[in-house]
Design a protein around this motif. Structure first.
Motif, short mmCIF file in Angstrom:
data_model
loop_
_atom_site.label_atom_id
_atom_site.label_comp_id
_atom_site.label_asym_id
_atom_site.label_seq_id
_atom_site.Cartn_x
_atom_site.Cartn_y
_atom_site.Cartn_z
N LYS A 175 2.24 -0.74 -10.50
CA LYS A 175 3.72 0.09 -9.82
C LYS A 175 3.60 -0.17 -8.74
CE LYS A 175 3.23 4.13 -13.14
NZ LYS A 175 2.93 5.60 -13.07
N GLU A 176 4.74 -0.28 -7.86
CA GLU A 176 5.18 -0.69 -6.59
C GLU A 176 4.37 0.38 -5.83
OE1 GLU A 176 7.22 -3.35 -4.12
OE2 GLU A 176 7.26 -3.03 -6.30
N PRO A 177 3.66 -0.11 -4.54
CA PRO A 177 3.09 0.87 -3.77
C PRO A 177 3.55 1.85 -3.27
CG PRO A 177 3.00 -1.29 -2.88
CD PRO A 177 3.42 -1.41 -4.22
N THR A 178 3.52 2.82 -2.56
CA THR A 178 4.43 3.92 -1.84
C THR A 178 4.28 3.63 -0.58
OG1 THR A 178 2.58 5.45 -1.92
CG2 THR A 178 4.17 5.82 -3.52
N THR A 179 3.05 2.80 0.10
CA THR A 179 3.07 2.53 1.43
C THR A 179 2.60 1.14 1.46
OG1 THR A 179 0.60 3.55 1.70
CG2 THR A 179 2.49 4.79 2.29
N CYS A 180 2.68 0.48 2.49
CA CYS A 180 2.19 -0.99 2.92
C CYS A 180 1.33 -1.27 4.06
CB CYS A 180 3.45 -2.18 2.71
SG CYS A 180 2.66 -3.94 2.35
N PRO A 181 -0.02 -0.64 4.23
CA PRO A 181 -0.78 -0.84 5.30
C PRO A 181 -1.02 -2.36 5.54
CG PRO A 181 -1.78 0.07 3.50
CD PRO A 181 -0.66 0.10 2.96
N ARG A 182 -1.15 -2.76 6.96
CA ARG A 182 -1.45 -4.18 7.17
C ARG A 182 -2.74 -4.74 6.62
NH1 ARG A 182 0.66 -6.34 12.86
NH2 ARG A 182 2.83 -5.46 12.79
N ALA A 183 -3.78 -3.77 6.20
CA ALA A 183 -4.98 -4.28 5.75
C ALA A 183 -4.78 -4.57 4.25
CB ALA A 183 -6.03 -2.88 5.71
N ASN A 184 -3.63 -4.19 3.52
CA ASN A 184 -3.34 -4.64 2.23
C ASN A 184 -2.24 -5.88 2.10
OD1 ASN A 184 -5.16 -2.86 1.47
ND2 ASN A 184 -3.60 -1.40 0.90
N VAL A 185 -1.66 -6.39 3.24
CA VAL A 185 -0.63 -7.25 3.31
C VAL A 185 -0.78 -8.51 2.73
CG1 VAL A 185 1.23 -8.39 4.64
CG2 VAL A 185 0.68 -5.74 4.95
N PHE A 186 -0.21 -9.16 1.96
CA PHE A 186 -0.41 -10.59 1.57
C PHE A 186 -0.47 -11.50 2.81
CE2 PHE A 186 2.06 -9.18 -2.41
CZ PHE A 186 0.90 -9.03 -3.02
N THR A 187 -1.58 -12.16 3.10
CA THR A 187 -1.53 -13.03 4.44
C THR A 187 -0.71 -14.32 4.55
OG1 THR A 187 -3.58 -13.96 3.58
CG2 THR A 187 -3.98 -11.95 4.98
N GLU A 188 -0.43 -14.88 3.52
CA GLU A 188 0.20 -16.34 3.44
C GLU A 188 1.67 -16.03 3.21
OE1 GLU A 188 -0.57 -20.44 1.10
OE2 GLU A 188 -1.29 -18.72 0.41
N GLY A 189 2.31 -16.80 4.05
CA GLY A 189 3.70 -16.79 4.18
C GLY A 189 4.36 -17.51 2.92
N CYS A 190 5.71 -17.03 2.58
CA CYS A 190 6.19 -17.53 1.37
C CYS A 190 6.77 -18.93 1.37
CB CYS A 190 7.43 -16.74 0.96
SG CYS A 190 7.17 -14.92 0.72
N ALA A 191 7.05 -19.29 2.63
CA ALA A 191 7.38 -20.60 2.77
C ALA A 191 6.65 -21.73 2.40
CB ALA A 191 8.21 -20.96 4.09
N MET A 192 5.37 -21.38 3.05
CA MET A 192 4.11 -22.30 2.54
C MET A 192 3.70 -22.19 1.32
SD MET A 192 3.68 -24.14 5.40
CE MET A 192 5.41 -23.91 5.52
N LYS A 193 3.62 -20.86 0.75
CA LYS A 193 3.13 -20.75 -0.48
C LYS A 193 3.99 -21.48 -1.49
CE LYS A 193 0.14 -18.47 -3.13
NZ LYS A 193 -0.05 -16.98 -3.18
N PHE A 194 5.53 -21.47 -1.35
CA PHE A 194 6.32 -22.04 -2.09
C PHE A 194 6.10 -23.48 -2.08
CE2 PHE A 194 10.68 -23.41 -3.33
CZ PHE A 194 10.51 -22.92 -4.80
N ALA A 195 5.87 -23.98 -0.98
CA ALA A 195 5.99 -25.68 -0.83
C ALA A 195 4.68 -25.96 -1.30
CB ALA A 195 5.99 -25.83 0.92
N SER A 196 3.57 -25.34 -1.08
CA SER A 196 2.25 -25.73 -1.67
C SER A 196 2.45 -25.73 -3.26
CB SER A 196 1.04 -24.69 -1.24
OG SER A 196 0.98 -24.67 0.32
#
Length: 234
Positions: A175-196
């Motif tokens: 389920k979608e989280p109710t909060t998004c603390p920085r400790a749990n944030v995805f570290t990689e950017g979408c542009a680089m991930k998509f390009a990779s």
């Protein structure tokens, strides 16, 4: 003579089947290009000229393929030298263009990455400034990309500043989280991930180019055989 007639009929049938497959391929390419343009416009991810031109190019390529398939089908059925010659020439040009695009994409991988970064940055800016339906569509588009690739922002999560969206954090119990603390944030950017991801599939893309080239060469051979038969008869 009977053997030659039988061989000619086989080549005509194979040429017709080839062009029916080519026709379907053209329709698929047009559909993919059209769907991509619709999604990019709906989610506010369009705007970069090179990015938009790529999908417009797909639609144009699909239309050209339809013309080639039409020339091939009619040329094989009517044994028209004009249509068969046009069919062979267009296939030859298409193969040259295909190789040129493949080489260009391979040599300009960094430019492709820069384009993706630019599109993502523009979308994030549009999201922060926008409101209403357009704003909601951009939010959905960015959320879909971040959730699909487990990434956040364009370069990284700092692109969002302090307002990090929930889609930048992993789901909790599906389920979608109710909060998004920085400790749990995805570290990689979408542009680089998509390009990779694109770069990681270069072998597959290369294989597709080779298979497509082989099919095109077979089509040229079939068309040339029929054209030569008509020329010899004349």
């Amino acid at each position: 003579e009977m053997v030659l007639d039988c061989g000619l009929k086989c080549i005509k049938i194979l040429t017709f089947i080839f062009n029916v497959i080519f026709l379907i391929f053209g329709i698929v390419i047009i559909s993919v290009g059209g769907a991509a343009m619709y999604i990019l416009n709906k989610y506010g991810l369009s705007g970069d000229k090179l990015f938009d031109s790529f999908f417009i190019g797909l639609i144009v390529l699909g239309c050209i393929i339809l013309v080639i398939a039409f020339c091939g089908c009619c040329g094989a059925i009517k044994m028209s030298k004009c249509l068969l010659m046009t069919f062979c020439i267009l296939l030859g040009v298409m193969m040259i263009v295909l190789f040129a695009l493949a080489i260009y994409a391979f040599l300009n991988q960094q430019k492709v990455k820069d384009v993706i970064v630019g599109v993502m940055d523009s979308a994030i800016v549009a999201y922060k400034k926008g409101n209403g339906t357009a704003h909601e569509n951009v939010r959905k588009g960015l959320a879909l990309m971040q959730r699909t690739f487990n990434c956040c922002g364009s370069s990284n999560f700092t692109d969002w500043g302090s307002d990090i969206p929930l889609s930048c954090c992993p789901k909790v119990n599906d389920k979608e989280p109710t909060t998004c603390p920085r400790a749990n944030v995805f570290t990689e950017g979408c542009a680089m991930k998509f390009a990779s991801t694109l770069q990681g599939n270069l072998v597959i893309c290369g294989a597709i180019v080779l298979v497509t080239s082989f099919i095109i060469i077979m089509g040229i051979i079939f068309g040339a055989c029929l054209f030569r038969h008509q020329t010899t008869d004349a």
